[in-house]
Design an enzyme around this catalytic site. Structure first.
Site, PDB file in Angstrom:
ATOM      1  N   HIS A  60       0.829  -1.201   0.000  1.00  0.00           N
ATOM      2  CA  HIS A  60       0.000   0.000   0.000  1.00  0.00           C
ATOM      3  C   HIS A  60       0.870   1.260   0.000  1.00  0.00           C
ATOM      4  O   HIS A  60       2.077   1.212   0.237  1.00  0.00           O
ATOM      5  CB  HIS A  60      -0.925  -0.006   1.224  1.00  0.00           C
ATOM      6  CG  HIS A  60      -1.972  -1.080   1.148  1.00  0.00           C
ATOM      7  ND1 HIS A  60      -2.704  -1.494   2.221  1.00  0.00           N
ATOM      8  CD2 HIS A  60      -2.391  -1.833   0.106  1.00  0.00           C
ATOM      9  CE1 HIS A  60      -3.544  -2.456   1.855  1.00  0.00           C
ATOM     10  NE2 HIS A  60      -3.363  -2.674   0.574  1.00  0.00           N
ATOM     11  N   GLU A  90       1.287   3.588   2.096  1.00  0.00           N
ATOM     12  CA  GLU A  90       2.017   3.872   3.329  1.00  0.00           C
ATOM     13  C   GLU A  90       3.427   3.286   3.278  1.00  0.00           C
ATOM     14  O   GLU A  90       4.402   3.928   3.676  1.00  0.00           O
ATOM     15  CB  GLU A  90       1.276   3.266   4.535  1.00  0.00           C
ATOM     16  CG  GLU A  90      -0.019   3.976   4.896  1.00  0.00           C
ATOM     17  CD  GLU A  90      -1.226   3.377   4.201  1.00  0.00           C
ATOM     18  OE1 GLU A  90      -1.088   2.887   3.047  1.00  0.00           O
ATOM     19  OE2 GLU A  90      -2.318   3.403   4.792  1.00  0.00           O
ATOM     20  N   CYS A 150      -4.773   0.189   6.732  1.00  0.00           N
ATOM     21  CA  CYS A 150      -5.343  -1.139   6.954  1.00  0.00           C
ATOM     22  C   CYS A 150      -4.714  -1.775   8.191  1.00  0.00           C
ATOM     23  O   CYS A 150      -3.599  -1.452   8.581  1.00  0.00           O
ATOM     24  CB  CYS A 150      -5.145  -2.017   5.727  1.00  0.00           C
ATOM     25  SG  CYS A 150      -3.414  -2.383   5.378  1.00  0.00           S
ATOM     26  N   CYS A 172      -0.656  -1.924   7.321  1.00  0.00           N
ATOM     27  CA  CYS A 172       0.073  -0.650   7.309  1.00  0.00           C
ATOM     28  C   CYS A 172       0.173  -0.051   8.703  1.00  0.00           C
ATOM     29  O   CYS A 172       1.093   0.718   8.978  1.00  0.00           O
ATOM     30  CB  CYS A 172      -0.618   0.328   6.365  1.00  0.00           C
ATOM     31  SG  CYS A 172      -0.433  -0.165   4.654  1.00  0.00           S
TER      32      CYS A 172
HETATM   33 ZN   LIG Z   1      -2.443  -0.889   4.008  1.00  0.00          ZN
END
Ligand SMILES: [Zn+2]
Length: 333
Positions: free
Chosen positions: A35, A37, A60, A69
């Site tokens: 992701h 992040e 998440c 994350c």
């Molecule tokens: Zn994430």
């Protein structure tokens, strides 16, 4: 210090107010990859410690295809997280925020929420309905004719079309794109390229491009039974899927299985390829958004009395204004 990701243009005011400096940025390239992040934290390195992180969507907090994350943010010793919107995904909803708070990180939610909802519109739709977010795009002449052309420079970096190709996971085009050996690609720096889905409906034979597709963008041809493809598509690295009849549901289902959550239908070229799909899309309410580009061109309208206008004549100084719910165009002959 400040870390920013997936927020281009959204939080500039916030940054200015904080007198902050961006130490890292990131975005989520595609399903299955880390992701945003993770990329932003990587970009920031040691500077992430004690920084404020701005995220358009709640981080998440579950092990999906990638580790959560929230753990990455905690490990990087981020001091504060500003969240644009809480995740509509029931698995995440608020657990990301509470996990961060439990770890002693200050969390603020709902900052620039409306803008973040727009940024995440495809994800939200897909999460709530289980279907990809579908946008129709086309170009019109000033007198309302469908055009194959795009405006000057819209395909270049910073142009709206180049940005759409970066934004959408898949773009559906007519078989015209094959006969013109034309593959779409976003010119944005470091852009992820969309999956190009070619509709090949018309009967007869279809010649595949002699130049092979570059590896950064993938192409799939959806065709009906009557068509024969000259040259082996697989030799070109192009996948083909034969359907009993052209249908949007099958195409969207394929996109969903590939983890793609936004699809743009680009109505150009052999528009007959789109006929059934448009009918089905409107009947089944499968379309979410429309994008129309009006070019400074008089087309070939055959409707009285516009048919007396000169065909394919260009207009000068075309401008637009928003008037309540309408858009007013002005141009010069
Ligand atoms: Zn994430």
């Amino acid at each position: 210090m400040v870390i920013v990701w997936s927020m281009s243009g959204v939080l500039e005011n916030q940054l200015r107010r904080m007198d902050g400096k961006i130490v890292g940025e990131g975005f989520h390239p595609k399903a299955g990859q880390p992701h945003a992040e993770v990329f932003a934290l990587r970009d920031a390195g040691d500077l992430a410690a004690n920084a404020t992180a701005f995220v358009s969507l709640e981080p998440c907090n579950h092990y999906g295809r990638t580790p959560p994350c929230t753990e990455a943010l905690i490990k990087a010793k981020v001091k504060k997280v500003v969240v644009g919107m809480v995740d509509p995904n029931p698995i995440v909803a608020s657990t990301g925020v509470s996990r961060l708070r439990d770890a002693g990180i200050e969390v603020i939610t709902g900052v620039e929420e409306e803008l973040c909802r727009k940024l995440n519109e495809a994800y939200i739709h897909q999460m709530l309905t289980g279907k990809p977010f579908v946008t129709l795009r086309y170009s019109l002449s000033v007198d309302g004719d469908l055009l194959d052309q795009l405006g000057a420079e819209v395909m270049e970096s910073g142009g709206y079309y180049s940005q759409l190709l970066q934004e959408y996971d898949a773009v559906v085009v007519s078989s015209f794109s094959l006969s013109t050996k034309y593959f779409l690609s976003s010119k944005e720096p470091g852009a992820k390229q969309p999956l190009q889905i070619v509709l090949a409906k018309s009967s007869g034979s279809l010649q595949l491009p002699t130049v092979s597709n570059d590896t950064s963008s993938r192409t799939i041809i959806f065709s009906n039974k009557e068509i024969t493809l000259e040259l082996e598509a697989s030799q070109k690295g192009i996948e083909t899927i034969v359907l009993d009849r052209m249908n949007l549901a099958a195409i969207l289902e394929h996109c969903k299985h590939q983890g793609l959550c936004s699809v743009m239908l680009d109505l150009r070229g052999n528009t007959a390829d789109f006929a059934e799909i448009l009918q089905e899309g409107f009947e089944q309410n499968l379309f979410q958004k429309i994008i129309v580009e009006v070019l400074p061109i008089l087309g070939a309208s055959n409707k009285d009395p516009l048919k007396y206008m000169q065909q394919n004549r260009r207009l000068r100084n075309l401008t637009s204004r928003t008037l309540g719910e309408s858009i007013l165009l002005e141009g010069y002959f």
